[in-house]
Design a protein around this motif. Structure first.
Motif, PDB file in Angstrom:
ATOM      1  N   GLU A  73      50.575  36.586 170.758  1.00  0.00           N
ATOM      2  CA  GLU A  73      50.929  37.054 169.424  1.00  0.00           C
ATOM      3  C   GLU A  73      50.122  36.370 168.329  1.00  0.00           C
ATOM      4  O   GLU A  73      50.103  36.839 167.190  1.00  0.00           O
ATOM      5  CB  GLU A  73      52.427  36.829 169.172  1.00  0.00           C
ATOM      6  CG  GLU A  73      53.345  37.587 170.101  1.00  0.00           C
ATOM      7  CD  GLU A  73      53.228  39.087 169.926  1.00  0.00           C
ATOM      8  OE1 GLU A  73      52.693  39.538 168.882  1.00  0.00           O
ATOM      9  OE2 GLU A  73      53.645  39.836 170.839  1.00  0.00           O
TER      10      GLU A  73
ATOM     11  N   GLU B 183      62.015  44.972 164.979  1.00  0.00           N
ATOM     12  CA  GLU B 183      61.476  43.683 164.567  1.00  0.00           C
ATOM     13  C   GLU B 183      59.954  43.701 164.640  1.00  0.00           C
ATOM     14  O   GLU B 183      59.369  44.275 165.557  1.00  0.00           O
ATOM     15  CB  GLU B 183      62.016  42.573 165.457  1.00  0.00           C
ATOM     16  CG  GLU B 183      63.484  42.243 165.231  1.00  0.00           C
ATOM     17  CD  GLU B 183      63.909  41.041 166.050  1.00  0.00           C
ATOM     18  OE1 GLU B 183      63.321  40.800 167.113  1.00  0.00           O
ATOM     19  OE2 GLU B 183      64.829  40.335 165.613  1.00  0.00           O
ATOM     20  N   SER B 184      59.350  43.061 163.678  1.00  0.00           N
ATOM     21  CA  SER B 184      57.902  42.925 163.684  1.00  0.00           C
ATOM     22  C   SER B 184      57.503  41.877 164.710  1.00  0.00           C
ATOM     23  O   SER B 184      58.325  41.071 165.148  1.00  0.00           O
ATOM     24  CB  SER B 184      57.409  42.515 162.296  1.00  0.00           C
ATOM     25  OG  SER B 184      57.887  41.218 161.974  1.00  0.00           O
ATOM     26  N   PRO B 185      56.235  41.854 165.129  1.00  0.00           N
ATOM     27  CA  PRO B 185      55.782  40.820 166.067  1.00  0.00           C
ATOM     28  C   PRO B 185      56.050  39.407 165.532  1.00  0.00           C
ATOM     29  O   PRO B 185      56.381  38.508 166.312  1.00  0.00           O
ATOM     30  CB  PRO B 185      54.283  41.102 166.202  1.00  0.00           C
ATOM     31  CG  PRO B 185      54.159  42.557 165.908  1.00  0.00           C
ATOM     32  CD  PRO B 185      55.186  42.854 164.862  1.00  0.00           C
ATOM     33  N   GLU B 186      55.908  39.231 164.213  1.00  0.00           N
ATOM     34  CA  GLU B 186      56.171  37.913 163.623  1.00  0.00           C
ATOM     35  C   GLU B 186      57.636  37.517 163.785  1.00  0.00           C
ATOM     36  O   GLU B 186      57.945  36.378 164.165  1.00  0.00           O
ATOM     37  CB  GLU B 186      55.790  37.934 162.134  1.00  0.00           C
ATOM     38  CG  GLU B 186      56.077  36.621 161.421  1.00  0.00           C
ATOM     39  CD  GLU B 186      55.742  36.697 159.944  1.00  0.00           C
ATOM     40  OE1 GLU B 186      56.307  35.911 159.169  1.00  0.00           O
ATOM     41  OE2 GLU B 186      54.917  37.564 159.575  1.00  0.00           O
TER      42      GLU B 186
ATOM     43  N   LYS C  80      59.779  38.648 166.031  1.00  0.00           N
ATOM     44  CA  LYS C  80      60.069  38.427 167.441  1.00  0.00           C
ATOM     45  C   LYS C  80      59.604  37.051 167.888  1.00  0.00           C
ATOM     46  O   LYS C  80      60.309  36.344 168.621  1.00  0.00           O
ATOM     47  CB  LYS C  80      59.389  39.502 168.289  1.00  0.00           C
ATOM     48  CG  LYS C  80      60.024  40.883 168.194  1.00  0.00           C
ATOM     49  CD  LYS C  80      59.305  41.856 169.125  1.00  0.00           C
ATOM     50  CE  LYS C  80      59.958  43.235 169.070  1.00  0.00           C
ATOM     51  NZ  LYS C  80      59.275  44.204 169.962  1.00  0.00           N
ATOM     52  N   LEU C  81      58.416  36.652 167.449  1.00  0.00           N
ATOM     53  CA  LEU C  81      57.883  35.361 167.858  1.00  0.00           C
ATOM     54  C   LEU C  81      58.708  34.212 167.281  1.00  0.00           C
ATOM     55  O   LEU C  81      59.027  33.244 167.979  1.00  0.00           O
ATOM     56  CB  LEU C  81      56.415  35.246 167.443  1.00  0.00           C
ATOM     57  CG  LEU C  81      55.709  33.954 167.861  1.00  0.00           C
ATOM     58  CD1 LEU C  81      55.769  33.774 169.367  1.00  0.00           C
ATOM     59  CD2 LEU C  81      54.262  33.963 167.380  1.00  0.00           C
TER      60      LEU C  81
ATOM     61  N   VAL D  83      47.817  38.511 166.219  1.00  0.00           N
ATOM     62  CA  VAL D  83      48.299  39.408 165.165  1.00  0.00           C
ATOM     63  C   VAL D  83      49.227  38.695 164.178  1.00  0.00           C
ATOM     64  O   VAL D  83      49.523  39.227 163.110  1.00  0.00           O
ATOM     65  CB  VAL D  83      49.039  40.617 165.794  1.00  0.00           C
ATOM     66  CG1 VAL D  83      48.063  41.484 166.570  1.00  0.00           C
ATOM     67  CG2 VAL D  83      50.192  40.158 166.684  1.00  0.00           C
ATOM     68  N   VAL D  84      49.719  37.530 164.540  1.00  0.00           N
ATOM     69  CA  VAL D  84      50.629  36.767 163.668  1.00  0.00           C
ATOM     70  C   VAL D  84      49.863  35.591 163.084  1.00  0.00           C
ATOM     71  O   VAL D  84      49.142  34.882 163.797  1.00  0.00           O
ATOM     72  CB  VAL D  84      51.858  36.265 164.456  1.00  0.00           C
ATOM     73  CG1 VAL D  84      52.758  35.429 163.543  1.00  0.00           C
ATOM     74  CG2 VAL D  84      52.634  37.440 165.033  1.00  0.00           C
TER      75      VAL D  84
ATOM     76  N   LEU E 121      53.509  33.828 175.188  1.00  0.00           N
ATOM     77  CA  LEU E 121      53.832  34.725 174.091  1.00  0.00           C
ATOM     78  C   LEU E 121      53.164  34.261 172.789  1.00  0.00           C
ATOM     79  O   LEU E 121      52.629  35.070 172.026  1.00  0.00           O
ATOM     80  CB  LEU E 121      55.351  34.792 173.910  1.00  0.00           C
ATOM     81  CG  LEU E 121      55.853  35.670 172.763  1.00  0.00           C
ATOM     82  CD1 LEU E 121      55.483  37.132 173.012  1.00  0.00           C
ATOM     83  CD2 LEU E 121      57.364  35.518 172.594  1.00  0.00           C
TER      84      LEU E 121
END
Length: 879
Positions: free
Chosen positions: A59, A27-30, A32-33, A62-63, A55
């Motif tokens: 994040e 999963e990308s950071p986006e 996951k968030l 980067v998101v 979190l």
């Protein structure tokens, strides 16, 4: 063997190691968030808040903020029960734990800006549910002092402006009013001093009163002799919102604190100097989109039909101390939350069932009674302590029984109740049983006939999911009631539906002996099946029928069968048979149905193979289209219905196929229903002067839906051909323009347009089908009017139709005979016809009114008055 260099795709079977070696999806950071935001509260919402705040801040580097705001919007609109906790999450984003490089105020503010952009998108698309739930979010933010109080009032006032639009539809006005009402219920404590609050409440109240006539036509409990709106056993959604607002205003909005969870109330208020409240921008609700296709009916009105949106009544089965009363702020909030969960999670009924049973987790303590054995049950929190299971079942059934039709398919509501029973059988089962008994006891108290039909359908399907186990002996005493009494009728319908889902002998064994008796008229002593009159060798026409059967079984050509019929007619004439044509029709139709009685495929193959023969029997030729011999068509319908008298479901199926292949028209079936339907529908041996039951209504509805469907298909075809024709003409004009640039002396006039043969044919077909549609509605309305209010000179009088409109008679309904109950049910189907097909009837209001009511201009009776009032309300002439 060589494979020419291609890799071999067969070979050994994959083992577990092959699957374990596959690359894992990362999963990308986006992603996951977003997932973390959506899963807030799955374990412990309080403990999860601060880690999620950290979190988000980490994040957010980067998101994109737009993605985080999108996650918030999705969470708010698809998990509305978590809205107060998402407000608490946003509040903590202003003052998070110290994180290097974080800018709390800017992040939270930017998230609100992005959230607002998404709200504006919902507004542009008229997504009313999303708008209403976003308003819940803004209202909670206002209470948390994150959004300014005066801006939330302006937002709510912009939705109230919809109520003043010229010609606003009830559906649009209702949705806008609910947005404002529910937002005000939540934000009331912080906006109560605003002068606009009273204006908002008064505007909603005034519109609600204006829609009174529409409410009269769709209330679940009917008093034919009175215009009184019965609210003891049903709650209209907009009226409930008004009552809740009035109650909240009367308490100075103090009760609303306990009605909505406010977990953010424990956080310190923001410092206005550092974090000024968010100002909601001014909005304008876009106007209603009206689709116009340019096609006109014979009355000159646009043929595009928009589904009518009526007031929504929800049946109230239990007392207010057992289930929430939506007339109070807390009761309205709980019922609205249950409805939202039921509506949103239609795509996953298992998840919906789970969330409904977890509803106490998201409500204030004391709202629902604690589960037995839990620590809270020993010392319950003060509050209404409603029964969760009864509240959930009442909400689902209320949605199922909305008139004239539910917003969701009935199979969804039925399946959802089944999932609830599987999830918690010990608690949901008793609630379902209580609901069935409550509905059954109200059948003779004015419960609408369409709700009674849906109740029988739900009862049968629910029983089929649990072994058809029901305590039928509780209803044995009702066998002493008249055979047409609503409770007796319910038993017959429910058992008939159960037999369709199983088989005759199995259902008979579930009934007590008293109900198995043929004189009880609960279940037939014969299993459903065909009734071939000529199967008996002693029948006078047995040999003739066998000769026809042999031709059908040998797949003889239709021309050969017609030739044989000429010989058969000569033989019958020689034998002195009376009504030769009718006898031949009976032999041929019954023989054809007998061949097709083995399965649906046999029936369809038989009808398709011998379509020319069936047309010949209705007076047409082997090569021509449908004939206009109405008597022959009605006779064929009677023969088919008599053949399948023991299986009324097959009657509906055969009639539908005869319409599909244009052997009969929808008007023919409507005419047959009023003239001959009761003879076939009756299973009690006590047909009265008027007997329009649910079975006959199903036949009539299928015919009207067929006529409407054909017009809709024809309209789409014309629209597509017209678009294609316009594009062709535009290309021709473009070519002419190019040629004029080359030849300046060319004729500047537009070239003569060539007629499109396909479009001309489609327009003729559309006009023909529109006339057929109008004829079907006209015949239906005439049939109801003639049955319920026969003229003084009519030979078939129906005094019971007048008597059931008397208040004194209604109080003595326990002694009604079959004629009165038949008349009462027919009145109910007339109301349902008007409200169900109101959008179509409005296209032909003038013509249909003239045909059906012109003879009653000088006649003033209660029956005529109610007939006209029902018609006027349905067609928008009595607002």
């Amino acid at each position: 063997m060589s494979y020419g260099g291609r890799p071999h795709r067969g070979g050994r079977r994959r083992n577990r190691d092959d699957y374990d070696s596959r690359p894992q999806v990362v999963e990308s950071p986006e992603q996951k968030l977003k997932s973390a935001i959506w899963k807030l509260g799955e374990v412990d919402v309080v403990k999860e808040l601060l880690p999620l705040v950290n979190l988000i801040h980490l994040e957010s580097k980067v998101v994109q903020l737009s993605s985080i705001a999108e996650a918030f919007r999705i969470a708010v609109t698809e998990q509305p029960y978590k809205i107060p906790h998402y407000v608490s999450l946003l509040r903590l984003l202003y003052d998070p734990p110290e994180i290097e490089g974080a800018e709390p105020s800017q992040l939270a503010r930017q998230l609100l800006d992005e959230f607002w952009k998404g709200f504006q998108g919902y507004l542009d698309q008229n997504l009313w549910r999303e708008l209403r739930l976003c308003i819940h979010f803004f209202a909670h933010l206002a209470v948390a002092k994150i959004v300014s109080a005066h801006s939330i009032v302006k937002l709510l006032s912009s939705f109230i402006a919809v109520l003043d639009e010229f010609g606003v539809s009830h559906g649009r006005a209702k949705k806008a009013a609910l947005c404002a009402a529910e937002g005000l219920l939540i934000a009331g404590p912080v906006v109560k001093d605003s002068p606009e609050v009273s204006e908002i409440i008064n505007a909603i109240h005034a519109y609600n009163d204006m829609a009174l006539s529409q409410k009269w036509l769709v209330q679940p409990f009917v008093l034919l002799h009175s215009d009184q709106i019965l609210l003891e056993h049903a709650d209209e959604i907009l009226t409930s919102a008004v009552d809740a607002l009035k109650a909240a205003q009367g308490s100075d909005f103090k009760d609303t604190f306990d009605s909505f969870p406010r977990p953010y109330a424990g956080h310190p208020e923001l410092d206005p100097s550092q974090h000024p409240p968010f100002e909601i921008p001014d909005v304008l609700v876009p106007p209603e989109v009206i689709e116009v296709d340019g096609l006109e009916t014979e009355e000159g009105e646009d043929a595009h039909v928009k589904k009518e949106e009526w007031p929504e009544y929800f049946v109230h089965l239990f007392d207010d101390d057992i289930t929430p009363s939506p007339k109070t702020c807390l009761g309205y909030a709980v019922r609205s939350a249950l409805l939202d969960i039921t509506d949103i999670f239609e795509v996953n009924r298992k998840e919906c069932a789970r969330l409904l049973m977890e509803c106490p987790k998201w409500t204030s303590p004391g709202t629902f009674k604690p589960r037995p054995g839990s620590p809270e049950s020993e010392d319950p929190t003060p509050g209404p302590n409603w029964q969760l299971e009864s509240s959930v079942i009442e909400t689902i059934l209320g949605s199922l029984f909305v008139l004239p039709e539910s917003s969701r398919k009935s199979v969804y509501h039925i399946s959802l109740i089944t999932e609830l029973c599987k999830l918690s059988p010990t608690t949901i089962g008793p609630a379902v049983g209580k609901s069935i008994r409550k509905l059954y006891s109200s059948l003779a108290d004015g419960l609408d006939v369409e709700i009674a039909r849906r109740f029988a359908e739900w009862f049968a399907v629910h029983m089929s999911n649990f072994g058809f186990q029901w305590v039928w002996k509780e209803w044995i005493s009702d066998l002493s009631l008249d055979t047409q009494h609503p409770r007796r009728a319910f038993m017959r319908r429910a058992v008939e539906f159960e037999i369709r889902l199983a088989y005759h002998d199995r259902i008979a064994k579930t009934l007590p002996p008293q109900m198995q008796d043929a004189n009880a008229f609960v279940i037939s002593d014969q299993a459903p099946g065909p009734k071939f009159d000529y199967d008996d060798p002693e029948h006078v026409h047995h040999d003739a029928a066998q000769s026809i059967l042999n031709l059908f079984r040998g797949r003889a050509k239709a021309e050969d069968v017609v030739a044989h019929l000429d010989t058969l007619k000569s033989t019958l004439e020689t034998s002195g048979t009376i009504n030769i044509d009718s006898t031949v029709r009976s032999i041929v139709v019954q023989s054809l149905l007998h061949v097709g009685s083995r399965s649906f495929s046999h029936l369809l193959n038989a009808i398709e193979r011998y379509l020319p023969l069936l047309r010949n029997l209705t007076g047409g030729s082997l090569t021509s289209g449908p004939s206009s011999n109405a008597e022959a068509k009605v006779e064929i319908l009677t023969i088919a219905a008599s053949f399948w008298k023991l299986n009324r479901q097959m009657v509906t199926i055969v009639f539908d196929k005869l319409m599909q292949y244009q052997i009969v028209d929808p008007t023919d079936i409507v005419s047959w229903t009023f003239i001959n339907g009761s003879d076939i529908a009756d299973t009690t041996g006590s047909v009265g002067p008027l007997s329009l039951s649910a079975f006959e209504w199903d036949l009539m509805r299928a015919a009207l839906d067929k006529a409407n469907g054909r017009v809709m298909i024809a309209r789409r075809k014309v629209a597509a051909l017209r678009k294609e024709d316009d594009e062709t003409r535009a290309k021709a004009k473009a070519r002419v323009g190019e040629s004029m640039e080359v030849d300046a002396d060319a004729n500047l006039d537009e070239p003569p347009a060539t007629e499109n043969p396909a479009l001309a044919t489609a327009l003729k077909a559309f006009a023909s089908l529109t006339r057929e549609q109008k004829a079907a509605f006209s015949r239906t309305l005439e049939g109801f009017v003639a049955s319920l209010a026969p003229l003084p000179s009519a030979t078939n009088q129906n005094p019971s139709a007048q008597l059931v409109l008397d208040a004194a008679e209604w109080k003595n309904r326990s002694s009604w005979d079959k004629d009165r109950w038949n008349a009462w049910e027919t009145w109910g189907w007339y109301r349902h016809f008007c409200r169900t097909y109101a959008p179509y009837l409005r296209n032909y209001t003038t013509t249909l009114s003239t045909i059906s009511f012109s003879r009653y201009e000088d006649i003033k009776t209660p029956a005529v008055d109610i007939l006209k009032k029902t018609w006027n309300v349905a067609t928008g002439q009595d607002a």
